[in-house]
Design a protein around this motif. Structure first.
Motif, PDB file in Angstrom:
ATOM      1  N   ALA A 226       0.700  -1.104  -0.049  1.00 21.19           N
ATOM      2  CA  ALA A 226       0.076  -0.036   0.113  1.00 21.19           C
ATOM      3  C   ALA A 226       0.929   1.306  -0.216  1.00 21.19           C
ATOM      4  CB  ALA A 226      -0.892  -0.161   1.200  1.00 21.19           C
ATOM      5  N   VAL A 227       2.190   1.328   0.719  1.00 19.14           N
ATOM      6  CA  VAL A 227       3.010   2.309   0.511  1.00 19.14           C
ATOM      7  C   VAL A 227       4.246   1.975  -0.062  1.00 19.14           C
ATOM      8  CG1 VAL A 227       1.954   3.812   2.449  1.00 19.14           C
ATOM      9  CG2 VAL A 227       3.514   1.872   3.236  1.00 19.14           C
ATOM     10  N   ASP A 228       4.203   1.012  -0.835  1.00 18.97           N
ATOM     11  CA  ASP A 228       5.424   0.401  -1.579  1.00 18.97           C
ATOM     12  C   ASP A 228       6.257   1.705  -2.177  1.00 18.97           C
ATOM     13  OD1 ASP A 228       7.257  -1.726  -2.401  1.00 18.97           O
ATOM     14  OD2 ASP A 228       6.572  -0.901  -4.499  1.00 18.97           O
ATOM     15  N   GLU A 229       7.665   1.488  -2.274  1.00 20.08           N
ATOM     16  CA  GLU A 229       8.309   2.600  -2.878  1.00 20.08           C
ATOM     17  C   GLU A 229       8.102   3.094  -4.354  1.00 20.08           C
ATOM     18  OE1 GLU A 229      10.812   1.096   0.614  1.00 20.08           O
ATOM     19  OE2 GLU A 229       9.689   0.348  -0.868  1.00 20.08           O
ATOM     20  N   ALA A 230       7.539   2.059  -4.831  1.00 22.00           N
ATOM     21  CA  ALA A 230       6.943   2.274  -6.345  1.00 22.00           C
ATOM     22  C   ALA A 230       5.860   3.268  -6.418  1.00 22.00           C
ATOM     23  CB  ALA A 230       6.688   0.865  -7.015  1.00 22.00           C
ATOM     24  N   ILE A 231       5.004   3.305  -4.981  1.00 16.22           N
ATOM     25  CA  ILE A 231       3.875   4.257  -5.266  1.00 16.22           C
ATOM     26  C   ILE A 231       4.117   5.384  -4.297  1.00 16.22           C
ATOM     27  CG2 ILE A 231       1.202   4.335  -4.401  1.00 16.22           C
ATOM     28  CD1 ILE A 231       1.978   2.307  -6.862  1.00 16.22           C
ATOM     29  N   LEU A 232       5.005   5.231  -3.429  1.00 16.19           N
ATOM     30  CA  LEU A 232       5.427   6.108  -2.466  1.00 16.19           C
ATOM     31  C   LEU A 232       5.965   7.405  -3.070  1.00 16.19           C
ATOM     32  CD1 LEU A 232       5.392   6.600   0.701  1.00 16.19           C
ATOM     33  CD2 LEU A 232       7.719   5.555   0.847  1.00 16.19           C
ATOM     34  N   LYS A 233       6.796   7.251  -4.272  1.00 16.34           N
ATOM     35  CA  LYS A 233       7.269   8.362  -4.863  1.00 16.34           C
ATOM     36  C   LYS A 233       6.150   9.176  -5.572  1.00 16.34           C
ATOM     37  CE  LYS A 233       7.565   6.390  -9.347  1.00 16.34           C
ATOM     38  NZ  LYS A 233       7.585   4.991  -9.797  1.00 16.34           N
ATOM     39  N   ASN A 234       5.023   8.742  -5.606  1.00 20.23           N
ATOM     40  CA  ASN A 234       3.857   9.579  -6.066  1.00 20.23           C
ATOM     41  C   ASN A 234       2.864  10.215  -4.839  1.00 20.23           C
ATOM     42  OD1 ASN A 234       4.725   8.925  -8.806  1.00 20.23           O
ATOM     43  ND2 ASN A 234       3.742   7.020  -8.802  1.00 20.23           N
ATOM     44  N   MET A 235       3.305   9.771  -3.680  1.00 21.08           N
ATOM     45  CA  MET A 235       2.581  10.252  -2.617  1.00 21.08           C
ATOM     46  C   MET A 235       2.976  11.671  -2.153  1.00 21.08           C
ATOM     47  SD  MET A 235       1.824   6.836  -0.619  1.00 21.08           S
ATOM     48  CE  MET A 235       0.428   5.580  -1.309  1.00 21.08           C
ATOM     49  N   GLY A 236       1.979  12.309  -1.097  1.00 21.14           N
ATOM     50  CA  GLY A 236       2.412  13.588  -0.536  1.00 21.14           C
ATOM     51  C   GLY A 236       2.282  13.284   0.936  1.00 21.14           C
TER      52      GLY A 236
ATOM     53  N   GLU B 156       8.198   8.394   6.663  1.00 18.76           N
ATOM     54  CA  GLU B 156       8.700   9.748   6.983  1.00 18.76           C
ATOM     55  C   GLU B 156       9.505  10.496   5.975  1.00 18.76           C
ATOM     56  OE1 GLU B 156      11.622   8.550  10.045  1.00 18.76           O
ATOM     57  OE2 GLU B 156      10.097   8.246  11.563  1.00 18.76           O
ATOM     58  N   LYS B 157       9.872  11.571   5.899  1.00 24.24           N
ATOM     59  CA  LYS B 157      10.603  12.379   5.000  1.00 24.24           C
ATOM     60  C   LYS B 157      12.111  12.260   5.738  1.00 24.24           C
ATOM     61  CE  LYS B 157       7.298  15.417   2.967  1.00 24.24           C
ATOM     62  NZ  LYS B 157       7.089  17.132   2.720  1.00 24.24           N
ATOM     63  N   ASP B 158      13.187  12.039   4.669  1.00 24.79           N
ATOM     64  CA  ASP B 158      14.426  11.913   4.751  1.00 24.79           C
ATOM     65  C   ASP B 158      14.932  13.493   4.772  1.00 24.79           C
ATOM     66  OD1 ASP B 158      14.874  12.303   2.036  1.00 24.79           O
ATOM     67  OD2 ASP B 158      15.609  10.343   2.011  1.00 24.79           O
ATOM     68  N   ALA B 159      16.293  13.401   4.907  1.00 29.71           N
ATOM     69  CA  ALA B 159      16.874  14.674   4.938  1.00 29.71           C
ATOM     70  C   ALA B 159      16.618  15.257   3.522  1.00 29.71           C
ATOM     71  CB  ALA B 159      18.468  14.742   5.296  1.00 29.71           C
ATOM     72  N   ASP B 160      16.497  14.857   2.341  1.00 27.28           N
ATOM     73  CA  ASP B 160      16.306  15.099   1.260  1.00 27.28           C
ATOM     74  C   ASP B 160      15.042  15.390   0.603  1.00 27.28           C
ATOM     75  OD1 ASP B 160      19.123  15.030   0.830  1.00 27.28           O
ATOM     76  OD2 ASP B 160      18.924  12.925   0.091  1.00 27.28           O
ATOM     77  N   GLY B 161      14.064  15.253   1.817  1.00 25.50           N
ATOM     78  CA  GLY B 161      12.473  15.419   1.468  1.00 25.50           C
ATOM     79  C   GLY B 161      11.972  14.388   0.734  1.00 25.50           C
ATOM     80  N   ARG B 162      12.689  13.279   0.680  1.00 25.02           N
ATOM     81  CA  ARG B 162      11.979  11.903   0.035  1.00 25.02           C
ATOM     82  C   ARG B 162      11.261  11.148   1.005  1.00 25.02           C
ATOM     83  NH1 ARG B 162      14.551   8.659  -4.491  1.00 25.02           N
ATOM     84  NH2 ARG B 162      16.331  10.359  -4.118  1.00 25.02           N
ATOM     85  N   LEU B 163      10.083  10.752   0.563  1.00 25.89           N
ATOM     86  CA  LEU B 163       9.305   9.900   1.495  1.00 25.89           C
ATOM     87  C   LEU B 163       9.997   8.492   1.499  1.00 25.89           C
ATOM     88  CD1 LEU B 163       5.599  10.543   0.623  1.00 25.89           C
ATOM     89  CD2 LEU B 163       7.109  11.627   2.658  1.00 25.89           C
ATOM     90  N   VAL B 164      10.294   7.788   2.681  1.00 28.77           N
ATOM     91  CA  VAL B 164      10.691   6.646   2.952  1.00 28.77           C
ATOM     92  C   VAL B 164      10.229   5.993   3.985  1.00 28.77           C
ATOM     93  CG1 VAL B 164      13.088   7.620   2.297  1.00 28.77           C
ATOM     94  CG2 VAL B 164      12.617   7.390   4.613  1.00 28.77           C
ATOM     95  N   ASN B 165      10.422   4.475   3.892  1.00 25.95           N
ATOM     96  CA  ASN B 165       9.627   3.596   4.767  1.00 25.95           C
ATOM     97  C   ASN B 165      10.896   3.349   5.839  1.00 25.95           C
ATOM     98  OD1 ASN B 165       7.012   3.067   3.986  1.00 25.95           O
ATOM     99  ND2 ASN B 165       8.030   1.994   2.270  1.00 25.95           N
ATOM    100  N   ALA B 166      10.828   4.324   6.853  1.00 24.72           N
ATOM    101  CA  ALA B 166      11.882   4.231   7.897  1.00 24.72           C
ATOM    102  C   ALA B 166      11.598   2.905   8.684  1.00 24.72           C
ATOM    103  CB  ALA B 166      11.951   5.517   9.037  1.00 24.72           C
TER     104      ALA B 166
END
Length: 417
Positions: A258-268, A370-380
């Protein structure tokens, strides 16, 4: 024109493509090990299919299309996320391309659709499909799972939700097909075993465009909503959940897709704080994963996710098996046995070994968006459950005596339905 463009694109990347298997004039190396890739490159599951392709491409390019001293050909069949087409493409790859081993497909229902053919053809397959019974009650000796069962990472999530988060009441909303049924079943079983209550299970169709009627059914007194979505449905649901004003009011738990990296890149921001479980995160901090993520970002501009790391793992397992057979792939029984015995002491997912049913025993990660230091959404990664079996902590004989997880099993303890 479209076919010519696709073939040219794949040829430029080093592929020998078997798209629709209508290109017998393509040169083929009779001494090469032939891999058949089943990927939904069109249709509703195309994001996962593209990831499968990317994972295989990364692995083979790193090795210059040579595994255990043998040249490799990759033949690709687009399943379009359709069971009938998955079966057709499987037959074409085996009978016309003469592949030695199969990778894929994406979906549980695709894996189920080709099960009887795989048994009859006696062709080894390293699958990304999570259909549980293929490594459980109807175990297929030719089927090796490169990922995990659908429920496998959701057993720990149910345990975590009850014991660590202290949640008592949860409602579930998941795609109404085998994958959705199985992820909910795994979460529900351990959550209820730990004292929690699932108050209701909602089943929107896979092609649902508007989740409003389902969001409206979320009670105000639940501690969280659990979502079991594949493809782009997690994105659609979370956006609408936010639009209805529930973000920040009702916490969201999720299966990994549901929050896979392939989809997460399009999420806000709608995805921030979603807690999920899975056997992979691009944010995992080990040397193999750091290199894998860097390679994916460099080549494709994206973080790898569920399906890309699944097919990458399949490639690593095949390499180990070919080393054991001294590069020989023509004896299918020896290749099957070698694949079943393959293990990885290190990989982007950590150590992996297969159980007697052909399913990985592997770490499961509890992840938080979460957002990492570069503002990228990641699954911490917030917690790790080590060496999780497809049977969780249940004795295999006891687990297998029950039906496969479905819409109706396990029944809700709160209502019996």
């Amino acid at each position: 024109m479209k076919l010519a463009f696709l073939l040219a694109r794949m040829a430029a990347r080093g592929f020998v493509a078997a798209v629709a298997m209508t290109v017998p004039s393509l040169a083929q190396d009779t001494d090469a090990v032939k891999i058949g890739l089943l990927a939904s490159l069109s249709g509703p599951l195309a994001a996962g299919g593209e990831q499968i392709r990317q994972g295989v491409e990364l692995c083979l390019n790193e090795r210059n299309f040579v595994l255990a001293g043998r040249k490799v050909e990759l033949h690709v069949g687009d399943t379009a996320g359709q069971p009938a087409q998955a079966r057709t493409k499987t037959q074409e790859l085996v009978e016309r391309a003469g592949v030695d081993v199969l990778f894929g497909p994406v979906a549980a229902f695709e894996a189920l659709a080709i099960d009887d053919y795989i048994r009859k053809a006696e062709i080894p397959i390293l699958s990304n499909g999570g259909a549980e019974d293929l490594t459980q009650r109807r175990a297929n000796p030719w089927f090796i799972r490169a990922v995990g069962t659908s429920a496998q990472p959701n057993h720990p999530l149910g345990d975590y939700a009850a014991k660590t988060l202290g949640y008592k009441r949860v409602i579930t909303i998941a795609d109404d097909f085998a994958f959705g049924h199985e992820v909910v079943g795994g979460f529900q079983r351990t959550f209820e075993d730990a004292g929690g209550t699932v108050v209701a299970k909602l089943w929107p169709p896979l092609n649902t465009a508007d989740y409003g009627t389902y969001i409206a059914q979320i009670p105000s007194d639940v501690d969280a909503v659990y979502i079991g979505f594949a493809g782009g449905n997690g994105l659609k649901f979370l956006q609408q959940f936010n639009e209805y004003g529930l973000k920040g009011t009702v916490p969201v738990l999720a299966t990994m897709t549901a929050v896979d990296e392939a989809i997460l890149k399009n999420m806000g921001d709608e995805a921030i704080d979603v807690i999920s479980s899975g056997w992979y995160s691009a944010a995992s901090d080990n040397a193999q994963n750091r290199a894998f993520v860097a390679a994916s970002r460099a080549k494709f501009g994206v973080d790898p996710g569920y399906h890309s790391v699944g097919s990458y793992t399949a490639c690593l397992l095949l390499e180990q098996a070919l080393k054991a057979t001294e590069g020989k792939a023509d004896d299918k029984e020896k290749l099957r046995a070698a694949l079943r015995s393959a293990s990885l002491s290190a990989s982007p997912r950590g150590a992996i070994k297969l159980d007697e049913y052909g399913n990985p025993i592997q770490d499961v990660l509890i992840r938080k968006v979460e957002k990492d230091a570069d503002g990228r959404l990641v699954n911490a990664v917030v917690q790790t459950y080590p060496a999780v079996s497809q049977f969780w902590s249940y004795p295999p004989a006891e687990f297998l005596a029950n039906p496969v997880y479905s819409r109706d099993f396990p029944p809700l303890k709160s209502t019996g339905n």
